[in-house]
Write a protein that holds these residues in place. Structure first.
Motif, PDB file in Angstrom:
ATOM      1  N   ASN A   7       0.853  -1.185   0.000  1.00  0.00           N
ATOM      2  CA  ASN A   7       0.000   0.000   0.000  1.00  0.00           C
ATOM      3  C   ASN A   7       0.884   1.229   0.000  1.00  0.00           C
ATOM      4  O   ASN A   7       1.831   1.325   0.785  1.00  0.00           O
ATOM      5  N   LYS A   8       0.590   2.154  -0.885  1.00  0.00           N
ATOM      6  CA  LYS A   8       1.337   3.402  -0.992  1.00  0.00           C
ATOM      7  C   LYS A   8       0.375   4.566  -0.850  1.00  0.00           C
ATOM      8  O   LYS A   8      -0.591   4.687  -1.600  1.00  0.00           O
ATOM      9  N   ASP A   9       0.618   5.420   0.151  1.00  0.00           N
ATOM     10  CA  ASP A   9      -0.140   6.656   0.332  1.00  0.00           C
ATOM     11  C   ASP A   9       0.599   7.787  -0.365  1.00  0.00           C
ATOM     12  O   ASP A   9       1.833   7.829  -0.372  1.00  0.00           O
ATOM     13  N   MET A  10      -0.161   8.700  -0.941  1.00  0.00           N
ATOM     14  CA  MET A  10       0.426   9.891  -1.551  1.00  0.00           C
ATOM     15  C   MET A  10      -0.640  10.975  -1.645  1.00  0.00           C
ATOM     16  O   MET A  10      -1.827  10.700  -1.437  1.00  0.00           O
ATOM     17  N   HIS A  11      -0.214  12.157  -1.933  1.00  0.00           N
ATOM     18  CA  HIS A  11      -1.170  13.241  -2.166  1.00  0.00           C
ATOM     19  C   HIS A  11      -0.687  14.073  -3.348  1.00  0.00           C
ATOM     20  O   HIS A  11       0.487  14.044  -3.713  1.00  0.00           O
ATOM     21  N   HIS A  63      -8.418  20.753  -5.199  1.00  0.00           N
ATOM     22  CA  HIS A  63      -8.411  19.838  -4.052  1.00  0.00           C
ATOM     23  C   HIS A  63      -6.983  19.409  -3.777  1.00  0.00           C
ATOM     24  O   HIS A  63      -6.138  19.406  -4.671  1.00  0.00           O
ATOM     25  N   THR A  64      -6.747  19.004  -2.550  1.00  0.00           N
ATOM     26  CA  THR A  64      -5.573  18.210  -2.246  1.00  0.00           C
ATOM     27  C   THR A  64      -6.079  16.789  -2.132  1.00  0.00           C
ATOM     28  O   THR A  64      -6.743  16.423  -1.168  1.00  0.00           O
ATOM     29  N   TYR A  65      -5.832  16.012  -3.177  1.00  0.00           N
ATOM     30  CA  TYR A  65      -6.272  14.628  -3.219  1.00  0.00           C
ATOM     31  C   TYR A  65      -5.322  13.763  -2.395  1.00  0.00           C
ATOM     32  O   TYR A  65      -4.106  13.938  -2.458  1.00  0.00           O
ATOM     33  N   PHE A  66      -5.881  12.834  -1.636  1.00  0.00           N
ATOM     34  CA  PHE A  66      -5.098  11.838  -0.921  1.00  0.00           C
ATOM     35  C   PHE A  66      -5.433  10.488  -1.529  1.00  0.00           C
ATOM     36  O   PHE A  66      -6.610  10.117  -1.612  1.00  0.00           O
ATOM     37  N   ALA A  67      -4.413   9.780  -1.985  1.00  0.00           N
ATOM     38  CA  ALA A  67      -4.621   8.498  -2.638  1.00  0.00           C
ATOM     39  C   ALA A  67      -3.897   7.395  -1.886  1.00  0.00           C
ATOM     40  O   ALA A  67      -2.809   7.601  -1.345  1.00  0.00           O
ATOM     41  N   ASN A  68      -4.515   6.230  -1.865  1.00  0.00           N
ATOM     42  CA  ASN A  68      -3.875   5.015  -1.396  1.00  0.00           C
ATOM     43  C   ASN A  68      -3.985   4.011  -2.527  1.00  0.00           C
ATOM     44  O   ASN A  68      -5.082   3.765  -3.040  1.00  0.00           O
ATOM     45  N   VAL A  69      -2.850   3.474  -2.922  1.00  0.00           N
ATOM     46  CA  VAL A  69      -2.776   2.494  -3.995  1.00  0.00           C
ATOM     47  C   VAL A  69      -2.463   1.142  -3.364  1.00  0.00           C
ATOM     48  O   VAL A  69      -1.514   1.034  -2.592  1.00  0.00           O
ATOM     49  N   THR A  70      -3.256   0.128  -3.699  1.00  0.00           N
ATOM     50  CA  THR A  70      -3.017  -1.227  -3.199  1.00  0.00           C
ATOM     51  C   THR A  70      -2.599  -2.110  -4.366  1.00  0.00           C
ATOM     52  O   THR A  70      -3.314  -2.214  -5.365  1.00  0.00           O
ATOM     53  N   ILE A  71      -1.429  -2.711  -4.224  1.00  0.00           N
ATOM     54  CA  ILE A  71      -0.862  -3.596  -5.244  1.00  0.00           C
ATOM     55  C   ILE A  71      -0.635  -4.955  -4.592  1.00  0.00           C
ATOM     56  O   ILE A  71      -0.168  -5.026  -3.448  1.00  0.00           O
ATOM     57  N   ALA A  72      -0.968  -6.021  -5.310  1.00  0.00           N
ATOM     58  CA  ALA A  72      -0.809  -7.370  -4.767  1.00  0.00           C
ATOM     59  C   ALA A  72      -0.142  -8.272  -5.796  1.00  0.00           C
ATOM     60  O   ALA A  72      -0.238  -8.043  -6.999  1.00  0.00           O
ATOM     61  N   GLY A  73       0.524  -9.289  -5.305  1.00  0.00           N
ATOM     62  CA  GLY A  73       1.166 -10.245  -6.190  1.00  0.00           C
ATOM     63  C   GLY A  73       1.832 -11.357  -5.413  1.00  0.00           C
ATOM     64  O   GLY A  73       1.899 -11.323  -4.177  1.00  0.00           O
ATOM     65  N   ASN A  74       2.361 -12.325  -6.142  1.00  0.00           N
ATOM     66  CA  ASN A  74       3.018 -13.475  -5.524  1.00  0.00           C
ATOM     67  C   ASN A  74       4.527 -13.476  -5.696  1.00  0.00           C
ATOM     68  O   ASN A  74       5.217 -14.197  -4.994  1.00  0.00           O
ATOM     69  N   LYS A  75       5.037 -12.689  -6.644  1.00  0.00           N
ATOM     70  CA  LYS A  75       6.464 -12.704  -6.947  1.00  0.00           C
ATOM     71  C   LYS A  75       7.077 -11.332  -6.691  1.00  0.00           C
ATOM     72  O   LYS A  75       6.490 -10.314  -7.034  1.00  0.00           O
TER      73      LYS A  75
END
Length: 148
Positions: A18-22, A43-55
């Motif tokens: 998970n990566k938070d950024m604005h 706006h000041t947007y706040f984003a959370n990006v969720t990345i998933a994987g096995n490798k």
């Protein structure tokens, strides 16, 4: 940034990043029914990006936090979203820079980058807060991409 708990998405992958950024950006929604939002505002947007994987990659990363931030922050910070004509369009409601569409576009940008990596993780969720009281969660469709 204050630690926040985000809605989670179920997946069967071993790793989740998970990566938070604005980023600060202006926009307008080109529709009369958008009311005050049809006028230019920011706006000041706040984003959370969720990345998933096995490798993991050759560096032991699922994805590089810095690269994920650069994909979004460098492109959108202190810009007018409507002026990113390759991503947003004043004629197509599916490409108006609403919070819903911005979240989907963030997914598209990140997933395109991930598709070019050797370990090919998946972006499974974008959480995008537009104001302190309003946010959108975007998750790709069952096939891994947004529904058309």
């Amino acid at each position: 940034m204050i630690q926040q708990i985000y809605p989670s998405t179920q997946h069967a992958f071993q790793y989740e990043l998970n990566k938070d950024m604005h980023f600060a950006a202006a926009h307008y929604v080109p529709s009369e029914s958008a009311g005050e939002c049809s006028k230019m505002h920011g706006h000041t947007y706040f984003a959370n990006v969720t990345i998933a994987g096995n490798k993991l990659d050759e560096s032991g990363f699922l994805a590089n936090f810095s690269q994920i931030k650069q994909l979004i922050h460098t492109r959108f910070d202190h810009s007018v979203l409507n002026e990113h004509s390759e991503l947003f369009n004043d004629q197509d409601p599916n490409r108006f820079p609403t919070t819903e569409n911005v979240a989907r576009v963030l997914f598209e940008i990140i997933q395109e980058y991930l598709d070019g990596t050797a370990n090919k993780p998946r972006c499974v969720q974008i959480f995008l807060r537009e104001t302190p009281t309003s946010y959108v969660v975007f998750r790709p469709g069952a096939g891994g991409m947004p529904d058309a």
